[in-house]
Design a protein around this motif. Sequence first.
Motif, PDB file in Angstrom:
ATOM      1  N   LYS A  97      34.438  41.060  40.005  1.00 47.02           N
ATOM      2  CA  LYS A  97      33.128  41.209  40.669  1.00 47.02           C
ATOM      3  C   LYS A  97      32.277  42.313  40.064  1.00 47.02           C
ATOM      4  O   LYS A  97      31.057  42.199  39.965  1.00 47.02           O
ATOM      5  N   THR A 153      40.471  45.916  51.765  1.00 50.17           N
ATOM      6  CA  THR A 153      41.070  47.256  51.882  1.00 50.17           C
ATOM      7  C   THR A 153      40.438  48.052  53.025  1.00 50.17           C
ATOM      8  O   THR A 153      41.141  48.608  53.870  1.00 50.17           O
ATOM      9  N   PHE A 179      45.978  45.171  47.825  1.00 51.81           N
ATOM     10  CA  PHE A 179      44.599  44.863  48.224  1.00 51.81           C
ATOM     11  C   PHE A 179      43.596  45.755  47.496  1.00 51.81           C
ATOM     12  O   PHE A 179      42.496  45.324  47.165  1.00 51.81           O
ATOM     13  N   GLU A 181      41.569  48.324  44.892  1.00 52.62           N
ATOM     14  CA  GLU A 181      41.231  48.372  43.477  1.00 52.62           C
ATOM     15  C   GLU A 181      42.072  49.460  42.800  1.00 52.62           C
ATOM     16  O   GLU A 181      42.564  50.374  43.466  1.00 52.62           O
TER      17      GLU A 181
HETATM   18  N1  HSE Z   1      39.943  45.526  46.525  1.00 60.08           N
HETATM   19  C1  HSE Z   1      39.443  44.272  46.949  1.00 60.08           C
HETATM   20  C2  HSE Z   1      39.480  44.210  48.458  1.00 60.08           C
HETATM   21  C3  HSE Z   1      40.265  43.166  46.343  1.00 60.08           C
HETATM   22  O1  HSE Z   1      40.117  45.075  49.071  1.00 60.08           O
HETATM   23  O2  HSE Z   1      38.868  43.330  49.053  1.00 60.08           O
HETATM   24  C4  HSE Z   1      39.677  41.804  46.518  1.00 60.08           C
HETATM   25  O3  HSE Z   1      38.440  41.676  45.890  1.00 60.08           O
END
Ligand code: HSE
Length: 415
Positions: A97, A153, A179, A181
């Motif tokens: 993204k 997250t 989850f 980044e």
């Molecule tokens: N870090 C992102 C989140 C992962 O927590 O939604 C999914 O795009």
Amino acid sequence: MSKKLNIGLVGFGCVGSGLYDVLNRSNLIDAKIKRIVVQDPKKERSIDQSYFSFDINDILNDPEINVVVELINDSASAFEIVSQALKKGKDVVTANKKMLAEYQAELIPLAKENKVSLLYEGAVAGSIPIIRNLEEYYNNDSLTSVEGILNGTTNYILTQSNSGIGYEEALKSAQELGFAEADPTLDVDGFDSKYKLVLLLKHAFGITVAPKEILNVGIRGISEKEVAYAGEKGYRIKLLSRAEKIGDQVVSFVAPHCISDQHSAYNVHNEFNAVVVEALFSDKQLFYGKGAGSHPTGSAVLSDVSALKFDYQYEYRKAQSNGGLKYTTDAFIKVYIGSKYVNAIEEVAFYSVEETFQSAAYSFQVGWVKLEVLFDLNLNARKDLSLLVLPDSIQTEKGLSELIEKNLFIYENQN
Ligand code: HSE
């Protein structure tokens, strides 16, 4: 006849290994991973070592590989790889993204020029099929608003905080569950939600907005005082990404919101995401599902791979027929601003104030603030100010003065 898909996979982290699993467990599609390029030759892998290479040219220069699936973290390197793959006539599927939001103006025309597909369902809201729905299903219905919880997250952390689990512990657990980044600041400061919002703006309203033009305030400023304030009013706090059409303009931002039990996202917990789409004819619709994690995101990537069998491409029809819609930051938002320091609140230029509370330990003010004032406050970097956006909260200057006048009228007639 559908084409045979030979995949070159770039990256084998949480989503890459998820794709490998879901592809192997799905008997539905005629696609196979031929090569996986990763960075670290020393890292132990869960699958046969013969898949792996450490040189991206092993994918880019292999004429048998007709699909590149890009699933790495670094957006600048990803941009280089994706650009080269498109130029070499390979279809690309990505869940990156940040790269898409930052480089959409370069990548979308590049895919078109080279007559290949660039698909990214997994980049927004994990397993929820929102991009293709915006492209296809809502093609003939004029959208008035798109909003939702786009980051697993932060929703996980906010949900855990309601059960008394602290911020650090909840973040650690979100990282362990795959989850978060690689740099979790992107999650907790609302950047990840904003990159996804940039893509929704493109597909819902046909407008191209650079990430730096959109306000993002994350959840690090939320203390037990804000949780208590929200709880007393019967609200829950959720990090919402919003895009709302007002006349021929679109207002859009990411911030923690107080939402009531009337809001479709009220019962969306943990890593689940939700997208609420409002259109002129179909009215309000809720999309709900897992927004992060190896298999849910892997399944969205697989869905794109499978769409390549019939040469599916996004057509960006809204960009061609949005009636000249423009992005604007010229709007007012109703907010709560809290602080331990009265002086810090006094620094905020409220347009109008509806409620004030002051005590020795904590103060807050509720009222309307110009979006640009919030930009200038740089709230992610402030430890002394907390922000919550309140329900029914976006107005133009004209709308707001009419609202204030109407409220005054009601107040005067009640007294
Ligand atoms: N870090 C992102 C989140 C992962 O927590 O939604 C999914 O795009």
